[in-house]
Design an enzyme around this catalytic site. Structure first.
Site, PDB file in Angstrom:
ATOM      1  N   LYS A 111       0.663  -0.838  -0.296  1.00  0.00           N
ATOM      2  CA  LYS A 111       0.107   0.308  -0.259  1.00  0.00           C
ATOM      3  C   LYS A 111       0.489   0.633  -0.015  1.00  0.00           C
ATOM      4  O   LYS A 111      -0.147   2.510  -0.501  1.00  0.00           O
ATOM      5  CB  LYS A 111      -0.952  -0.292   1.101  1.00  0.00           C
ATOM      6  CG  LYS A 111      -2.604  -1.229   1.002  1.00  0.00           C
ATOM      7  CD  LYS A 111      -3.066  -0.717   2.303  1.00  0.00           C
ATOM      8  CE  LYS A 111      -4.426  -1.195   2.279  1.00  0.00           C
ATOM      9  NZ  LYS A 111      -5.334  -1.253   2.722  1.00  0.00           N
ATOM     10  N   LYS A 194     -11.750 -11.143 -10.700  1.00  0.00           N
ATOM     11  CA  LYS A 194     -12.148 -11.062 -10.019  1.00  0.00           C
ATOM     12  C   LYS A 194     -13.533  -9.561 -10.152  1.00  0.00           C
ATOM     13  O   LYS A 194     -13.336  -8.318 -10.339  1.00  0.00           O
ATOM     14  CB  LYS A 194     -11.918 -11.034  -8.517  1.00  0.00           C
ATOM     15  CG  LYS A 194     -12.708 -12.325  -7.970  1.00  0.00           C
ATOM     16  CD  LYS A 194     -11.563 -12.369  -6.622  1.00  0.00           C
ATOM     17  CE  LYS A 194     -12.000 -10.966  -5.503  1.00  0.00           C
ATOM     18  NZ  LYS A 194     -11.430 -11.423  -4.215  1.00  0.00           N
ATOM     19  N   LYS A 197     -14.356  -3.802  -7.104  1.00  0.00           N
ATOM     20  CA  LYS A 197     -14.890  -2.074  -6.080  1.00  0.00           C
ATOM     21  C   LYS A 197     -13.728  -1.592  -7.261  1.00  0.00           C
ATOM     22  O   LYS A 197     -13.688  -0.257  -7.120  1.00  0.00           O
ATOM     23  CB  LYS A 197     -15.116  -1.295  -5.158  1.00  0.00           C
ATOM     24  CG  LYS A 197     -14.482  -1.980  -3.857  1.00  0.00           C
ATOM     25  CD  LYS A 197     -14.497  -1.406  -2.733  1.00  0.00           C
ATOM     26  CE  LYS A 197     -13.321  -2.187  -1.383  1.00  0.00           C
ATOM     27  NZ  LYS A 197     -14.365  -2.403  -0.740  1.00  0.00           N
TER      28      LYS A 197
HETATM   29  P1  AMP Z   1     -13.362  -6.295  -0.565  1.00  0.00           P
HETATM   30  O1  AMP Z   1     -14.379  -5.679  -0.994  1.00  0.00           O
HETATM   31  O2  AMP Z   1     -12.603  -6.495  -1.418  1.00  0.00           O
HETATM   32  O3  AMP Z   1     -13.258  -5.986   1.051  1.00  0.00           O
HETATM   33  O4  AMP Z   1     -13.808  -7.719   0.049  1.00  0.00           O
HETATM   34  C1  AMP Z   1     -15.199  -7.863   1.548  1.00  0.00           C
HETATM   35  C2  AMP Z   1     -15.048  -9.123   0.953  1.00  0.00           C
HETATM   36  O5  AMP Z   1     -15.993  -9.795   0.165  1.00  0.00           O
HETATM   37  C3  AMP Z   1     -13.827 -10.327   1.411  1.00  0.00           C
HETATM   38  O6  AMP Z   1     -14.287 -11.820   2.223  1.00  0.00           O
HETATM   39  C4  AMP Z   1     -13.588 -11.381  -0.138  1.00  0.00           C
HETATM   40  O7  AMP Z   1     -13.071 -12.026  -0.004  1.00  0.00           O
HETATM   41  C5  AMP Z   1     -15.273 -10.740  -0.513  1.00  0.00           C
HETATM   42  N1  AMP Z   1     -15.201 -10.780  -2.058  1.00  0.00           N
HETATM   43  C6  AMP Z   1     -14.904  -9.590  -2.540  1.00  0.00           C
HETATM   44  N2  AMP Z   1     -15.124  -9.665  -4.309  1.00  0.00           N
HETATM   45  C7  AMP Z   1     -15.987 -11.042  -4.554  1.00  0.00           C
HETATM   46  C8  AMP Z   1     -15.742 -11.419  -5.994  1.00  0.00           C
HETATM   47  N3  AMP Z   1     -15.131 -11.289  -6.857  1.00  0.00           N
HETATM   48  N4  AMP Z   1     -16.470 -12.948  -5.332  1.00  0.00           N
HETATM   49  C9  AMP Z   1     -16.249 -13.274  -4.398  1.00  0.00           C
HETATM   50  N5  AMP Z   1     -15.646 -12.688  -3.302  1.00  0.00           N
HETATM   51  C10 AMP Z   1     -15.215 -11.492  -2.957  1.00  0.00           C
END
Ligand code: AMP
Ligand code: TRP
Length: 329
Positions: A111, A194, A197
């Site tokens: 980061k 994946k 955001k």
């Molecule tokens: P984040 O938004 O990356 O902080 O992720 C929050 C939670 O959502 C975490 O547990 C990630 O593993 C899950 N997550 C985020 N994006 C995906 C995706 N495209 N598919 C499955 N799980 C996801």
């Protein structure tokens, strides 16, 4: 029942990947453990710069967690900055971890490198100490995290072991557990990445708050391939496999079985879109109901905050006693 802690940063809107990959398991998991879910707004402060945004995002995320089905009578949902014990214990954690240990954290290295000439706060560096406080305050036995967070759970264990050795048995040693495998949802425009955001455009992302017409449109425009055969193969047909996986996660039928039912892409896209709509529409409705009723939303949050505060206060006081700080007069 094991004491389980998961935390989520209030950054960005919740998308289908978050829901099918993580939140859906939080909801089923609330009956399998004594679960605590923290909305960790102070962690988001390490990179948030614009004023006035974080509070709104925190409230929206809280409403979303209740809307997807976390039951405040069962799961403890709390806001990190409302429980002052987090920052108080974080200081003690900072004094129990070394500069060298923090310097080895991959997430900090990545980061801070990414921020290049931007401001790199000391908070970004000491972040794992605050995370250790989040975990140890709740005597968490299990912390479900993805691989990127394992190092932070390891350092939390190291801090706990060191503290217990110096001051006597005080903290429960947590362990990282792999979250129950949820669906891995890929970007509808770039099905080899994946859904995230941080993606460049919103066209491949389904937000839980997207309206039905937007969801339909995004599915209709989903990137597939040109061979026109519906079969489940993540390697050679990532777009179709993603649609099948999403439909499978919504319906409970396996992706292979679903593949046999379709001969054309159009109906598959349509059905995947409709299945997602059926899944998220009630969540969206509940979300808007809660956002329109601040009194009810506060009531739900107070239930979680009160329960969290009680546990956190008792752990912090145990730590103070172990150190031998002069009791408050
Ligand atoms: P984040 O938004 O990356 O902080 O992720 C929050 C939670 O959502 C975490 O547990 C990630 O593993 C899950 N997550 C985020 N994006 C995906 C995706 N495209 N598919 C499955 N799980 C996801
Ligand atoms: N660092 C985690 C992340 O970036 C969020 C987090 C903060 C966390 N405190 C935690 C996760 C405690 C688990 C336990 O996703």
């Amino acid at each position: 029942m094991p004491r389980v802690l998961s935390c989520i940063q209030p950054t960005g809107s919740v998308h289908l990947g978050n829901y099918l990959g993580a939140l859906i398991n939080w909801v089923s998991g609330q009956h399998e453990g004594d679960v605590y879910h923290g909305i960790v707004d102070l962690h988001a402060l390490t990179i948030t710069e614009s004023p006035g945004i974080l509070g709104k995002q925190t409230l929206e995320l809280a409403a979303m967690l209740f809307a997807v089905g976390l039951d405040p009578d069962v799961a403890t949902v709390f806001v990190q900055s409302h429980i002052h014990e987090h920052t108080e214990l974080a200081w003690i954690m900072e004094c129990t971890v070394s500069f060298g240990e923090l310097s080895r954290m991959t997430q900090f290295k990545e980061k801070s490198a990414k921020r290049e000439t931007d401001f790199v706060s000391a908070g970004l560096f000491t972040y794992p100490a605050l995370q250790a406080a989040d975990i140890l305050l709740y005597d968490a036995q299990e912390v479900p995290v993805g691989d990127d967070q394992r190092q932070h759970i390891e350092i939390t264990r190291d801090i706990a072991v060191r503290f217990n050795h110096r001051f006597g048995d005080t903290f429960v040693l947590p362990k990282a557990v792999h979250p129950k495998a949820g669906a891995r949802v890929m970007d509808l425009q770039d099905p080899t990445s994946k859904m995230s955001k941080s993606s460049v455009t919103d066209n491949g992302l389904i937000y839980l708050l997207d309206d039905n017409a937007t969801i339909e449109k995004k599915f209709k425009r989903a990137v597939t391939d040109s061979d026109g055969v519906v079969s489940y193969d993540r390697e050679s047909k990532p777009g179709i496999a993603n649609l099948l996986d999403i439909l499978s996660a919504c319906t409970g039928t396996t992706a292979e079985q679903l593949a046999d039912k379709y001969s054309q892409y159009g109906p598959l896209k349509n059905d995947a879109g409709q299945a997602v709509i059926a899944l998220v529409e009630p969540i969206r409705t509940r979300f808007h109901e809660l956002m329109a009723d601040p009194g009810e939303l506060s009531r739900l949050l107070i239930i979680g905050n009160d329960r969290a505060r009680e546990v956190a206060a008792s752990t912090l006081s145990r730590a103070h006693k172990a150190i031998g700080l002069l009791p408050r007069i």
